[in-house]
Design a protein around this motif. Structure first.
Motif, PDB file in Angstrom:
ATOM      1  N   PHE A 168      61.345  44.862 -26.093  1.00 46.55           N
ATOM      2  CA  PHE A 168      61.399  43.409 -24.744  1.00 46.55           C
ATOM      3  C   PHE A 168      60.371  42.926 -25.973  1.00 46.55           C
ATOM      4  N   MET A 169      59.485  43.227 -26.438  1.00 49.46           N
ATOM      5  CA  MET A 169      57.773  43.059 -26.869  1.00 49.46           C
ATOM      6  C   MET A 169      58.908  41.514 -27.749  1.00 49.46           C
ATOM      7  N   ARG A 170      59.774  42.207 -28.492  1.00 53.64           N
ATOM      8  CA  ARG A 170      59.807  41.262 -29.684  1.00 53.64           C
ATOM      9  C   ARG A 170      60.813  39.680 -28.966  1.00 53.64           C
ATOM     10  N   PHE A 171      61.142  39.967 -27.721  1.00 51.50           N
ATOM     11  CA  PHE A 171      61.182  39.008 -27.071  1.00 51.50           C
ATOM     12  C   PHE A 171      61.002  37.685 -26.396  1.00 51.50           C
ATOM     13  N   ALA A 172      60.231  38.562 -25.687  1.00 49.11           N
ATOM     14  CA  ALA A 172      59.670  37.986 -24.597  1.00 49.11           C
ATOM     15  C   ALA A 172      57.436  37.421 -25.403  1.00 49.11           C
ATOM     16  N   THR A 173      57.669  38.350 -26.394  1.00 49.53           N
ATOM     17  CA  THR A 173      56.008  37.629 -26.986  1.00 49.53           C
ATOM     18  C   THR A 173      56.397  35.783 -27.390  1.00 49.53           C
ATOM     19  N   PRO A 174      57.388  35.688 -28.602  1.00 49.75           N
ATOM     20  CA  PRO A 174      57.811  34.318 -28.443  1.00 49.75           C
ATOM     21  C   PRO A 174      57.619  32.941 -27.271  1.00 49.75           C
ATOM     22  N   VAL A 175      58.825  33.448 -26.104  1.00 52.21           N
ATOM     23  CA  VAL A 175      59.086  33.044 -24.866  1.00 52.21           C
ATOM     24  C   VAL A 175      58.190  32.570 -24.167  1.00 52.21           C
ATOM     25  N   GLY A 176      57.287  33.763 -23.978  1.00 50.36           N
ATOM     26  CA  GLY A 176      55.897  33.887 -23.154  1.00 50.36           C
ATOM     27  C   GLY A 176      54.833  32.133 -23.939  1.00 50.36           C
ATOM     28  N   PHE A 234      55.794  30.191 -25.934  1.00 46.80           N
ATOM     29  CA  PHE A 234      56.233  29.384 -25.733  1.00 46.80           C
ATOM     30  C   PHE A 234      55.866  27.905 -24.601  1.00 46.80           C
ATOM     31  N   VAL A 235      56.112  28.759 -23.556  1.00 47.66           N
ATOM     32  CA  VAL A 235      55.994  28.390 -22.287  1.00 47.66           C
ATOM     33  C   VAL A 235      54.872  27.887 -22.399  1.00 47.66           C
ATOM     34  N   LEU A 236      53.680  28.700 -22.256  1.00 48.63           N
ATOM     35  CA  LEU A 236      52.375  29.205 -22.339  1.00 48.63           C
ATOM     36  C   LEU A 236      52.178  27.329 -22.844  1.00 48.63           C
ATOM     37  N   PRO A 249      48.771  15.141 -22.593  1.00 46.66           N
ATOM     38  CA  PRO A 249      49.306  14.425 -21.680  1.00 46.66           C
ATOM     39  C   PRO A 249      50.368  12.905 -22.409  1.00 46.66           C
ATOM     40  N   ASP A 250      49.277  12.863 -22.758  1.00 48.47           N
ATOM     41  CA  ASP A 250      49.942  10.681 -23.168  1.00 48.47           C
ATOM     42  C   ASP A 250      50.796  10.717 -24.528  1.00 48.47           C
ATOM     43  N   LYS A 251      50.772  12.506 -25.320  1.00 50.73           N
ATOM     44  CA  LYS A 251      51.543  12.370 -26.309  1.00 50.73           C
ATOM     45  C   LYS A 251      53.273  11.747 -25.791  1.00 50.73           C
ATOM     46  N   PRO A 252      54.349  11.960 -27.019  1.00 48.02           N
ATOM     47  CA  PRO A 252      55.836  12.101 -26.189  1.00 48.02           C
ATOM     48  C   PRO A 252      55.681  13.005 -26.606  1.00 48.02           C
ATOM     49  N   LEU A 253      56.942  14.028 -25.198  1.00 50.18           N
ATOM     50  CA  LEU A 253      57.340  14.677 -24.835  1.00 50.18           C
ATOM     51  C   LEU A 253      58.124  15.184 -26.179  1.00 50.18           C
ATOM     52  N   PHE A 254      58.411  15.534 -26.574  1.00 49.87           N
ATOM     53  CA  PHE A 254      59.443  16.077 -28.243  1.00 49.87           C
ATOM     54  C   PHE A 254      58.112  16.422 -29.053  1.00 49.87           C
ATOM     55  N   LEU A 255      57.778  15.982 -28.274  1.00 47.29           N
ATOM     56  CA  LEU A 255      56.359  16.399 -30.270  1.00 47.29           C
ATOM     57  C   LEU A 255      55.447  17.164 -29.880  1.00 47.29           C
ATOM     58  N   ASN A 256      55.203  17.700 -28.522  1.00 46.29           N
ATOM     59  CA  ASN A 256      54.736  18.645 -27.680  1.00 46.29           C
ATOM     60  C   ASN A 256      55.466  20.087 -27.443  1.00 46.29           C
ATOM     61  N   LEU A 257      56.834  20.228 -27.316  1.00 45.63           N
ATOM     62  CA  LEU A 257      57.614  20.681 -27.784  1.00 45.63           C
ATOM     63  C   LEU A 257      57.563  21.335 -29.207  1.00 45.63           C
ATOM     64  N   LEU A 258      57.617  20.307 -30.339  1.00 47.06           N
ATOM     65  CA  LEU A 258      57.647  20.637 -31.194  1.00 47.06           C
ATOM     66  C   LEU A 258      56.594  21.583 -31.506  1.00 47.06           C
ATOM     67  N   TYR A 259      54.577  21.459 -31.431  1.00 44.91           N
ATOM     68  CA  TYR A 259      54.813  22.225 -31.726  1.00 44.91           C
ATOM     69  C   TYR A 259      54.124  23.094 -30.448  1.00 44.91           C
ATOM     70  N   ALA A 260      55.328  23.501 -29.336  1.00 47.06           N
ATOM     71  CA  ALA A 260      55.071  25.097 -28.494  1.00 47.06           C
ATOM     72  C   ALA A 260      55.953  25.795 -29.329  1.00 47.06           C
ATOM     73  N   ILE A 261      56.555  25.119 -30.464  1.00 46.86           N
ATOM     74  CA  ILE A 261      58.151  25.843 -30.970  1.00 46.86           C
ATOM     75  C   ILE A 261      57.145  26.557 -32.056  1.00 46.86           C
ATOM     76  N   ALA A 262      56.836  25.730 -33.132  1.00 46.30           N
ATOM     77  CA  ALA A 262      55.625  26.442 -34.119  1.00 46.30           C
ATOM     78  C   ALA A 262      55.110  27.724 -33.280  1.00 46.30           C
ATOM     79  N   ALA A 263      54.619  27.586 -32.054  1.00 49.51           N
ATOM     80  CA  ALA A 263      54.033  28.423 -31.570  1.00 49.51           C
ATOM     81  C   ALA A 263      54.796  28.933 -31.542  1.00 49.51           C
TER      82      ALA A 263
END
Length: 332
Positions: free
Chosen positions: A121-129, A131-133, A144-158
């Motif tokens: 469960f932790m292996r699944f929930a850790t990256p998802v959590g 990413f959301v945070l 907040p001023d940067k493009p949405l896709f760029l912020n999402l890209l940073y979140a995917i990397a995290a």
């Protein structure tokens, strides 16, 4: 808007990081006292492990199997329902479970289906959590001023980086547990040799050594207690020895267990095998101490160059520099 500006300001982030660092320091120094206070209760839980194993074996004889495919007795751990539901709904066992996952958890001291479910469960929930945070923080607070896709890209990397966090924590727990067992193993062999030469059987020797070695290594005491239970319940004694070597994952423990298996199979002297392995263990510990002592001078070179030599040069050359500077000022 004032709250957003406050959260995104440099002073606020520095204050948060400083508070986290101070809390980490306090926790580091306080955890040593907590571990010492909890050692007695942990030793008591280890002492009760054999009774739990006896109950599980009786249940197996009545028709409820509690042995895995390799013959190792596993403890039934209770997990929360939502973890079980997530693991079953998303088929996380097929995605993350492999042949060595159970052994890796056992090396870290986590046994049973409950710990396995929690790990999946932790292996699944850790990256998802993560990413959301990270997405919420970047989109609404940090950038907040940067493009949405760029912020999402940073979140995917995290999230990708966070996906390795459960394995890293498991590896860290395994290394600490193996270090504790490795440090106490030569003394354990000496105590076991004394017990065997005194006329005790292997079951009583393991039980007695588990009680004595608990003050030095709780992890080793727990493993010896589990081996005592398996020696009493398993059909073949060699399985109990093999399970101990597999749970620890240490070569010196596996070699001793191999010697005990051969002594039990061919009828040779167990005391002689333990005496030879105990001597090898003491020699190996002495060699490791000599190796650490030999590696100390190279490790001290960099701190000496960076911290000691500059101060030494300042102390030696400062009077001459001050004298020359004062004479120059007087001449003008």
């Amino acid at each position: 808007m004032d709250i957003v500006a406050l959260l995104s300001s440099r002073e606020f982030l520095i204050s948060v990081l400083a508070a986290v660092s101070a809390g980490a320091v306090v926790f580091t120094f306080g955890s040593s006292f907590i571990v010492k206070s909890e050692m007695k209760s942990r030793i008591k839980r280890v002492a009760l492990e054999r009774e739990k194993m006896r109950a599980e074996e009786m249940a197996r004889l009545r028709g409820n199997t509690t042995l895995d495919s390799r013959g190792s007795i596993r403890r039934n751990e209770e997990t929360k329902n939502y973890m079980k539901n997530v693991v079953q709904r998303f088929s996380l066992e097929k995605a993350f479970l492999d042949e060595g996952t159970v052994d890796k958890l056992a090396m870290a001291g986590f046994r049973g289906q409950g710990h396995l479910t929690t790990f999946l469960f932790m292996r699944f929930a850790t990256p998802v959590g993560i990413f959301v945070l990270v997405s919420l923080y970047l989109i609404f607070v940090m950038y907040p001023d940067k493009p949405l896709f760029l912020n999402l890209l940073y979140a995917i990397a995290a999230a990708i980086i966070a996906s390795f966090l459960p394995n890293v924590l498991l590896k860290n727990a395994t290394v600490k547990r193996q270090a504790s067992i490795r440090k106490a193993w030569p003394d354990c062999l000496d105590l076991m040799l004394l017990c065997v030469e005194a006329g005790m059987s292997m079951e009583h020797a393991f039980k007695r050594v588990a009680k004595e070695i608990g003050q030095q290594s709780v992890a080793l005491a727990e493993e010896l207690t589990l081996t005592t239970a398996e020696l009493s319940f398993l059909d073949e004694r060699s399985r109990a020895y093999e399970n101990l070597g597999r749970r620890t994952g240490l070569d010196n423990v596996k070699s001793v267990m191999t010697a005990l298996i051969q002594a039990d199979r061919y009828g040779t002297s167990v005391g002689q095998a333990l005496r030879v392995m105990a001597e090898e263990g003491r020699e190996q510990r002495m060699m490791e101490a000599e190796k650490k002592a030999a590696s100390l001078p190279p490790k001290m070179t960099v701190p000496l160059i960076l911290f000691f030599l500059p101060v030494l040069f300042i102390v030696i050359m400062a009077p001459a520099i001050i004298t020359a500077f004062s004479q120059t000022v007087k001449s003008f």
